[in-house]
Design a protein around this motif. Sequence first.
Motif, PDB file in Angstrom:
ATOM      1  N   ILE A  38      76.966  72.657  89.497  1.00  0.00           N
ATOM      2  CA  ILE A  38      78.423  72.745  89.322  1.00  0.00           C
ATOM      3  C   ILE A  38      79.127  72.507  90.659  1.00  0.00           C
ATOM      4  CG2 ILE A  38      80.325  74.286  88.673  1.00  0.00           C
ATOM      5  CD1 ILE A  38      78.279  75.667  86.741  1.00  0.00           C
ATOM      6  N   SER A  39      78.609  73.087  91.728  1.00  0.00           N
ATOM      7  CA  SER A  39      79.221  72.905  93.048  1.00  0.00           C
ATOM      8  C   SER A  39      79.266  71.424  93.407  1.00  0.00           C
ATOM      9  CB  SER A  39      78.438  73.652  94.129  1.00  0.00           C
ATOM     10  OG  SER A  39      78.452  75.026  93.880  1.00  0.00           O
ATOM     11  N   HIS A  40      78.192  70.732  93.090  1.00  0.00           N
ATOM     12  CA  HIS A  40      78.135  69.305  93.405  1.00  0.00           C
ATOM     13  C   HIS A  40      79.176  68.529  92.592  1.00  0.00           C
ATOM     14  CE1 HIS A  40      76.462  65.551  94.761  1.00  0.00           C
ATOM     15  NE2 HIS A  40      76.438  65.134  93.503  1.00  0.00           N
ATOM     16  N   SER A  41      79.226  68.794  91.280  1.00  0.00           N
ATOM     17  CA  SER A  41      80.164  68.056  90.413  1.00  0.00           C
ATOM     18  C   SER A  41      81.622  68.347  90.753  1.00  0.00           C
ATOM     19  CB  SER A  41      79.946  68.421  88.947  1.00  0.00           C
ATOM     20  OG  SER A  41      78.627  68.211  88.589  1.00  0.00           O
ATOM     21  N   TYR A  42      81.901  69.564  91.193  1.00  0.00           N
ATOM     22  CA  TYR A  42      83.295  69.966  91.407  1.00  0.00           C
ATOM     23  C   TYR A  42      83.710  69.981  92.876  1.00  0.00           C
ATOM     24  CZ  TYR A  42      83.905  71.164  86.480  1.00  0.00           C
ATOM     25  OH  TYR A  42      84.018  71.095  85.116  1.00  0.00           O
ATOM     26  N   ARG A  43      82.872  69.398  93.746  1.00  0.00           N
ATOM     27  CA  ARG A  43      83.264  69.370  95.164  1.00  0.00           C
ATOM     28  C   ARG A  43      84.604  68.619  95.255  1.00  0.00           C
ATOM     29  NH1 ARG A  43      79.814  65.578  93.846  1.00  0.00           N
ATOM     30  NH2 ARG A  43      80.114  63.452  94.610  1.00  0.00           N
ATOM     31  N   ASP A  44      85.493  69.109  96.066  1.00  0.00           N
ATOM     32  CA  ASP A  44      86.828  68.520  96.274  1.00  0.00           C
ATOM     33  C   ASP A  44      87.790  68.678  95.093  1.00  0.00           C
ATOM     34  OD1 ASP A  44      85.686  67.583  98.671  1.00  0.00           O
ATOM     35  OD2 ASP A  44      85.084  65.699  97.704  1.00  0.00           O
ATOM     36  N   LEU A  45      87.387  69.302  93.998  1.00  0.00           N
ATOM     37  CA  LEU A  45      88.288  69.400  92.831  1.00  0.00           C
ATOM     38  C   LEU A  45      88.995  70.756  92.742  1.00  0.00           C
ATOM     39  CD1 LEU A  45      86.223  67.625  90.007  1.00  0.00           C
ATOM     40  CD2 LEU A  45      88.043  66.674  91.442  1.00  0.00           C
ATOM     41  N   ARG A  46      88.620  71.708  93.550  1.00  0.00           N
ATOM     42  CA  ARG A  46      89.162  73.061  93.527  1.00  0.00           C
ATOM     43  C   ARG A  46      89.346  73.560  92.083  1.00  0.00           C
ATOM     44  NH1 ARG A  46      93.720  76.065  94.552  1.00  0.00           N
ATOM     45  NH2 ARG A  46      95.048  74.277  94.175  1.00  0.00           N
ATOM     46  N   PRO A  47      88.221  73.742  91.368  1.00  0.00           N
ATOM     47  CA  PRO A  47      88.305  74.112  89.961  1.00  0.00           C
ATOM     48  C   PRO A  47      88.853  75.522  89.744  1.00  0.00           C
ATOM     49  CG  PRO A  47      86.053  74.323  90.729  1.00  0.00           C
ATOM     50  CD  PRO A  47      86.826  73.690  91.852  1.00  0.00           C
ATOM     51  N   VAL A  48      89.381  75.768  88.552  1.00  0.00           N
ATOM     52  CA  VAL A  48      89.668  77.140  88.148  1.00  0.00           C
ATOM     53  C   VAL A  48      88.610  77.540  87.122  1.00  0.00           C
ATOM     54  CG1 VAL A  48      91.525  76.306  86.634  1.00  0.00           C
ATOM     55  CG2 VAL A  48      91.311  78.746  87.057  1.00  0.00           C
TER      56      VAL A  48
END
Length: 187
Positions: A38-48
């Motif tokens: 998940i960290s890899h997929s959401y890098r730079d996306l600042r997920p909620v």
Amino acid sequence: MKEVPLSNRPHLVPAVVKEVVFDQEAIAKRIGELAAEISHSYRDLRPVLVVILKGAFVFACDLIRQMKVELTLDFIAKSPYLASRGGEVKIIKDLEQDISGRHVLLLEDIVDTGLTLNYLVRVLSSREPASLAICSLLDRPALRLADIPLRYVGFNVTDEFLIGYGLDYRDRYRNLPYIATMKIEGA
Ligand code: IMP
Ligand code: MG
């Protein structure tokens, strides 16, 4: 840290536990893998990350501490799904953040029929997030009624009822550190 066999800790095994299906070590290992993915997929996306209360809170607690990206956290709670009420689900605690334009990852403990998530996905999609995906610790595909795509799954499980690690029976046993099957009361 070395695991102490459960037989040495009878106080941690309530009489209702039939068999431990996933112990602390197995859960921690799998959550580490999920967090990395998940960290890899959401890098730079600042997920909620949206935690579905109450069941997913233990999972969320361990998952977010393994995540290596900036994120925000929010919580949502729905009324329990009751066939007797025609399957109607209601939101009893709503999000505090505006999710429009945000990358939302819903965290669930177990997807069973899929009706709960089907409802929540419909409600949250209408708020126009940039993306909406689901991560469930457990997936029970055999009992699925609503077809909902799960982006991340910890483990597949059979149709046996489970308790522990956030999962409850009548609001009890959420605090067990492992996931177990249950003896049927009175049997
Ligand atoms: P669904 O709407 O049928 O997918 O139900 C999902 C919800 O039912 C989850 O959020 C859980 O709270 C609950 N649930 C489903 N299966 C189990 C189980 O084996 N043990 C405890 N709770 C469960
Ligand atoms: Mg529940």
